[in-house]
Write a protein that holds these residues in place. Structure first.
Motif, PDB file in Angstrom:
ATOM      1  N   ASN A 172      73.608  38.017  30.903  1.00 12.04           N
ATOM      2  CA  ASN A 172      72.202  38.746  30.529  1.00 12.04           C
ATOM      3  C   ASN A 172      71.800  39.799  31.745  1.00 12.04           C
ATOM      4  O   ASN A 172      71.340  40.852  31.529  1.00 12.04           O
ATOM      5  CB  ASN A 172      71.194  37.886  30.482  1.00 12.04           C
ATOM      6  CG  ASN A 172      71.533  36.853  29.001  1.00 12.04           C
ATOM      7  OD1 ASN A 172      71.731  37.862  28.159  1.00 12.04           O
ATOM      8  ND2 ASN A 172      70.792  35.748  28.956  1.00 12.04           N
ATOM      9  N   ILE A 173      72.417  39.205  32.909  1.00 17.78           N
ATOM     10  CA  ILE A 173      72.025  40.226  34.329  1.00 17.78           C
ATOM     11  C   ILE A 173      72.982  41.496  33.945  1.00 17.78           C
ATOM     12  O   ILE A 173      72.390  42.703  34.535  1.00 17.78           O
ATOM     13  CB  ILE A 173      72.309  39.381  35.392  1.00 17.78           C
ATOM     14  CG1 ILE A 173      71.270  38.175  35.628  1.00 17.78           C
ATOM     15  CG2 ILE A 173      72.450  40.364  36.732  1.00 17.78           C
ATOM     16  CD1 ILE A 173      71.700  37.401  36.796  1.00 17.78           C
ATOM     17  N   TRP A 174      74.031  41.205  33.674  1.00 22.57           N
ATOM     18  CA  TRP A 174      75.054  42.372  33.713  1.00 22.57           C
ATOM     19  C   TRP A 174      74.474  43.405  32.735  1.00 22.57           C
ATOM     20  O   TRP A 174      74.517  44.711  32.896  1.00 22.57           O
ATOM     21  CB  TRP A 174      76.498  42.001  33.357  1.00 22.57           C
ATOM     22  CG  TRP A 174      77.509  43.100  33.034  1.00 22.57           C
ATOM     23  CD1 TRP A 174      77.986  43.525  32.003  1.00 22.57           C
ATOM     24  CD2 TRP A 174      78.019  44.038  33.990  1.00 22.57           C
ATOM     25  NE1 TRP A 174      78.817  44.666  32.312  1.00 22.57           N
ATOM     26  CE2 TRP A 174      78.831  44.918  33.586  1.00 22.57           C
ATOM     27  CE3 TRP A 174      77.823  44.249  35.548  1.00 22.57           C
ATOM     28  CZ2 TRP A 174      79.487  45.778  34.007  1.00 22.57           C
ATOM     29  CZ3 TRP A 174      78.263  45.136  36.152  1.00 22.57           C
ATOM     30  CH2 TRP A 174      79.215  46.012  35.502  1.00 22.57           C
ATOM     31  N   LYS A 175      74.012  42.996  31.322  1.00 20.86           N
ATOM     32  CA  LYS A 175      73.499  43.703  30.465  1.00 20.86           C
ATOM     33  C   LYS A 175      72.279  44.706  30.839  1.00 20.86           C
ATOM     34  O   LYS A 175      72.148  45.942  30.716  1.00 20.86           O
ATOM     35  CB  LYS A 175      73.341  43.030  29.187  1.00 20.86           C
ATOM     36  CG  LYS A 175      74.356  42.761  28.384  1.00 20.86           C
ATOM     37  CD  LYS A 175      73.889  41.855  27.205  1.00 20.86           C
ATOM     38  CE  LYS A 175      74.980  41.276  26.214  1.00 20.86           C
ATOM     39  NZ  LYS A 175      74.545  40.529  25.403  1.00 20.86           N
ATOM     40  N   LYS A 176      71.339  43.929  31.788  1.00 25.02           N
ATOM     41  CA  LYS A 176      70.241  44.551  32.316  1.00 25.02           C
ATOM     42  C   LYS A 176      70.713  45.523  33.272  1.00 25.02           C
ATOM     43  O   LYS A 176      70.087  46.619  33.222  1.00 25.02           O
ATOM     44  CB  LYS A 176      69.532  43.452  32.841  1.00 25.02           C
ATOM     45  CG  LYS A 176      68.052  44.077  33.276  1.00 25.02           C
ATOM     46  CD  LYS A 176      67.168  43.057  33.940  1.00 25.02           C
ATOM     47  CE  LYS A 176      65.782  43.473  34.378  1.00 25.02           C
ATOM     48  NZ  LYS A 176      64.869  42.347  34.926  1.00 25.02           N
ATOM     49  N   CYS A 177      71.714  45.616  34.116  1.00 27.94           N
ATOM     50  CA  CYS A 177      72.007  46.556  34.983  1.00 27.94           C
ATOM     51  C   CYS A 177      72.599  47.534  34.413  1.00 27.94           C
ATOM     52  O   CYS A 177      72.281  48.884  34.772  1.00 27.94           O
ATOM     53  CB  CYS A 177      73.218  45.808  35.826  1.00 27.94           C
ATOM     54  SG  CYS A 177      72.813  44.291  36.838  1.00 27.94           S
ATOM     55  N   LEU A 178      73.074  47.334  33.427  1.00 24.64           N
ATOM     56  CA  LEU A 178      73.991  48.616  32.388  1.00 24.64           C
ATOM     57  C   LEU A 178      72.787  49.366  31.806  1.00 24.64           C
ATOM     58  O   LEU A 178      72.953  50.653  31.579  1.00 24.64           O
ATOM     59  CB  LEU A 178      74.861  48.284  31.431  1.00 24.64           C
ATOM     60  CG  LEU A 178      76.227  47.658  32.131  1.00 24.64           C
ATOM     61  CD1 LEU A 178      77.062  47.250  30.869  1.00 24.64           C
ATOM     62  CD2 LEU A 178      76.940  48.300  32.953  1.00 24.64           C
ATOM     63  N   LYS A 179      71.716  49.072  31.698  1.00 19.52           N
ATOM     64  CA  LYS A 179      70.552  49.710  30.922  1.00 19.52           C
ATOM     65  C   LYS A 179      70.052  50.776  31.761  1.00 19.52           C
ATOM     66  O   LYS A 179      69.507  51.949  31.426  1.00 19.52           O
ATOM     67  CB  LYS A 179      69.806  48.733  30.354  1.00 19.52           C
ATOM     68  CG  LYS A 179      69.774  47.896  29.213  1.00 19.52           C
ATOM     69  CD  LYS A 179      68.711  47.189  28.886  1.00 19.52           C
ATOM     70  CE  LYS A 179      69.234  46.270  27.637  1.00 19.52           C
ATOM     71  NZ  LYS A 179      68.019  45.269  27.104  1.00 19.52           N
ATOM     72  N   SER A 180      70.022  50.651  33.137  1.00 19.28           N
ATOM     73  CA  SER A 180      69.507  51.615  34.166  1.00 19.28           C
ATOM     74  C   SER A 180      70.478  52.727  34.453  1.00 19.28           C
ATOM     75  O   SER A 180      71.751  52.324  34.511  1.00 19.28           O
ATOM     76  CB  SER A 180      69.180  50.651  35.349  1.00 19.28           C
ATOM     77  OG  SER A 180      68.885  51.704  36.485  1.00 19.28           O
ATOM     78  N   LYS A 181      69.963  53.905  34.385  1.00 18.07           N
ATOM     79  CA  LYS A 181      70.849  55.043  34.401  1.00 18.07           C
ATOM     80  C   LYS A 181      70.279  55.824  35.749  1.00 18.07           C
ATOM     81  O   LYS A 181      69.159  55.826  35.940  1.00 18.07           O
ATOM     82  CB  LYS A 181      71.000  55.930  33.358  1.00 18.07           C
ATOM     83  CG  LYS A 181      71.645  55.253  32.051  1.00 18.07           C
ATOM     84  CD  LYS A 181      72.756  54.681  32.423  1.00 18.07           C
ATOM     85  CE  LYS A 181      73.241  53.880  31.025  1.00 18.07           C
ATOM     86  NZ  LYS A 181      74.933  53.216  31.141  1.00 18.07           N
ATOM     87  N   TYR A 182      71.292  56.521  36.678  1.00 20.19           N
ATOM     88  CA  TYR A 182      70.877  57.317  37.908  1.00 20.19           C
ATOM     89  C   TYR A 182      70.411  58.697  37.410  1.00 20.19           C
ATOM     90  O   TYR A 182      71.402  59.253  36.538  1.00 20.19           O
ATOM     91  CB  TYR A 182      71.823  57.138  38.735  1.00 20.19           C
ATOM     92  CG  TYR A 182      71.433  57.834  40.137  1.00 20.19           C
ATOM     93  CD1 TYR A 182      70.591  57.344  40.937  1.00 20.19           C
ATOM     94  CD2 TYR A 182      72.072  59.021  40.240  1.00 20.19           C
ATOM     95  CE1 TYR A 182      70.121  57.891  41.959  1.00 20.19           C
ATOM     96  CE2 TYR A 182      71.598  59.678  41.713  1.00 20.19           C
ATOM     97  CZ  TYR A 182      70.628  59.205  42.436  1.00 20.19           C
ATOM     98  OH  TYR A 182      70.335  59.966  43.736  1.00 20.19           O
ATOM     99  N   THR A 183      69.597  59.382  37.463  1.00 23.72           N
ATOM    100  CA  THR A 183      69.026  60.643  36.900  1.00 23.72           C
ATOM    101  C   THR A 183      68.503  61.511  38.149  1.00 23.72           C
ATOM    102  O   THR A 183      68.205  62.496  37.805  1.00 23.72           O
ATOM    103  CB  THR A 183      67.654  60.445  36.025  1.00 23.72           C
ATOM    104  OG1 THR A 183      66.787  59.811  36.655  1.00 23.72           O
ATOM    105  CG2 THR A 183      68.217  59.463  34.967  1.00 23.72           C
ATOM    106  N   ASN A 184      68.613  60.891  39.118  1.00 22.85           N
ATOM    107  CA  ASN A 184      68.169  62.036  40.250  1.00 22.85           C
ATOM    108  C   ASN A 184      69.695  62.633  40.831  1.00 22.85           C
ATOM    109  O   ASN A 184      70.746  62.198  40.495  1.00 22.85           O
ATOM    110  CB  ASN A 184      67.645  61.122  41.811  1.00 22.85           C
ATOM    111  CG  ASN A 184      66.452  60.389  41.330  1.00 22.85           C
ATOM    112  OD1 ASN A 184      65.634  60.874  40.705  1.00 22.85           O
ATOM    113  ND2 ASN A 184      66.170  59.238  41.882  1.00 22.85           N
TER     114      ASN A 184
END
Length: 286
Positions: A172-184
């Motif tokens: 569950n932690i891993w899935k949450k991490c993958l949802k975030s994307k770097y856009t800067n």
């Protein structure tokens, strides 16, 4: 390939004979990607340990002199480049020796100060113009890139470790991490902020070494030490002084989780690396 003092002596004698009388001693914490040797009193020799690390020398030789003026801490200063030979097929380098002790809990004044000093270094590195820097890729094992590249590897590790750790929570932690994307816009990253690459003098962080995984991209991968070394309090201090947003810290946790999961050795749970991995995983689960 056997990389030892005899090989280094041969390379020095052939390519830099003016240094051939200097004493050569392997550094105790020599590292995995490269083998490091003390050359005389003021230099070190650095040799990639395999083909996958061979490009690191040229990258350091080119970029470190350009980055150094913007960083207050000591970082490696390349002096001379060595060429491949029949005995050793890769480029290698001679650098200025940096005094200091490898980071341990007993050598620092306290964790909070270390968190502040390290955050300051990373902010300095990130503030340097990264426009022409090498993008995340195979050359630096995709540090600074999309965490998703290690999704399959992580899921395999979770499956293999289901009888050892709470892998449902970790997934569950891993899935949450993958949802975030770097856009800067991309920033400079060191790529391997770990205890073996941080030097301490008089209780304070004095140098950061081994820039072989240097690149540009998402800085999250440089924050994994929040779970591999810091405590709850120092972790928050580190995050605060980085001015790090929640999503970036989530991705950082993902990088830490991936590394810990693939490092744990089921066949040798009492090894140093397995104990390190287990401690990191337990910190992430808190």
């Amino acid at each position: 390939m056997n990389i030892d003092t005899n090989l280094v002596k041969t390379l020095i004698k052939e390519q830099y004979p003016n240094f051939s009388d200097l004493k050569i001693v392997e550094v105790e914490n020599s590292g995995n990607d490269n083998r490091t040797f003390h050359l005389g009193d003021s230099m070190l020799v650095r040799l990639p340990s395999g083909k996958e690390y061979a490009s690191q020398i040229e990258k350091e030789m080119y970029w470190l002199p350009k980055l150094s003026p913007y960083i207050l801490l000591d970082i490696p200063l390349p002096l001379f480049k060595g060429n491949p030979t029949k005995e050793y097929p890769f480029n290698w380098g001679i650098y200025k020796w940096i005094e200091g002790e490898t980071l341990t809990y007993k050598d620092i004044l306290n964790l909070d100060l270390l968190a502040i000093d390290l955050a300051k270094f990373l902010k300095e590195l990130q503030s340097i113009d990264a426009t022409l820097g090498p993008k995340a890729g195979k050359h630096n094992f995709y540090r600074g890139g999309n965490l998703n590249i290690y999704d399959n590897e992580t899921r395999i590790a979770l499956k293999n470790l289901k009888n050892i750790f709470d892998t449902n929570s970790l997934e569950n932690i891993w899935k949450k991490c993958l949802k975030s994307k770097y856009t800067n816009k991309p920033v400079w990253i060191h790529g391997d902020i770990a205890v073996g690459n941080l030097l301490i003098k008089d209780g304070r962080l004095s140098a950061v070494i081994d820039f072989g995984i240097l690149g540009t991209g998402d800085p999250a991968c440089d924050y994994v030490i929040a779970w591999t070394f810091f405590s709850n309090k120092s972790r928050e201090i580190f995050k605060s002084h980085l001015n790090c947003d929640e999503e970036t810290f989530e991705r950082a946790k993902g990088w830490a989780l991936w590394k810990a999961l693939i490092s744990y050795d089921i066949e040798n749970p009492n090894s140093v690396i397995s104990k390190w991995a287990a401690n990191c995983i337990n910190q992430i689960l808190k």
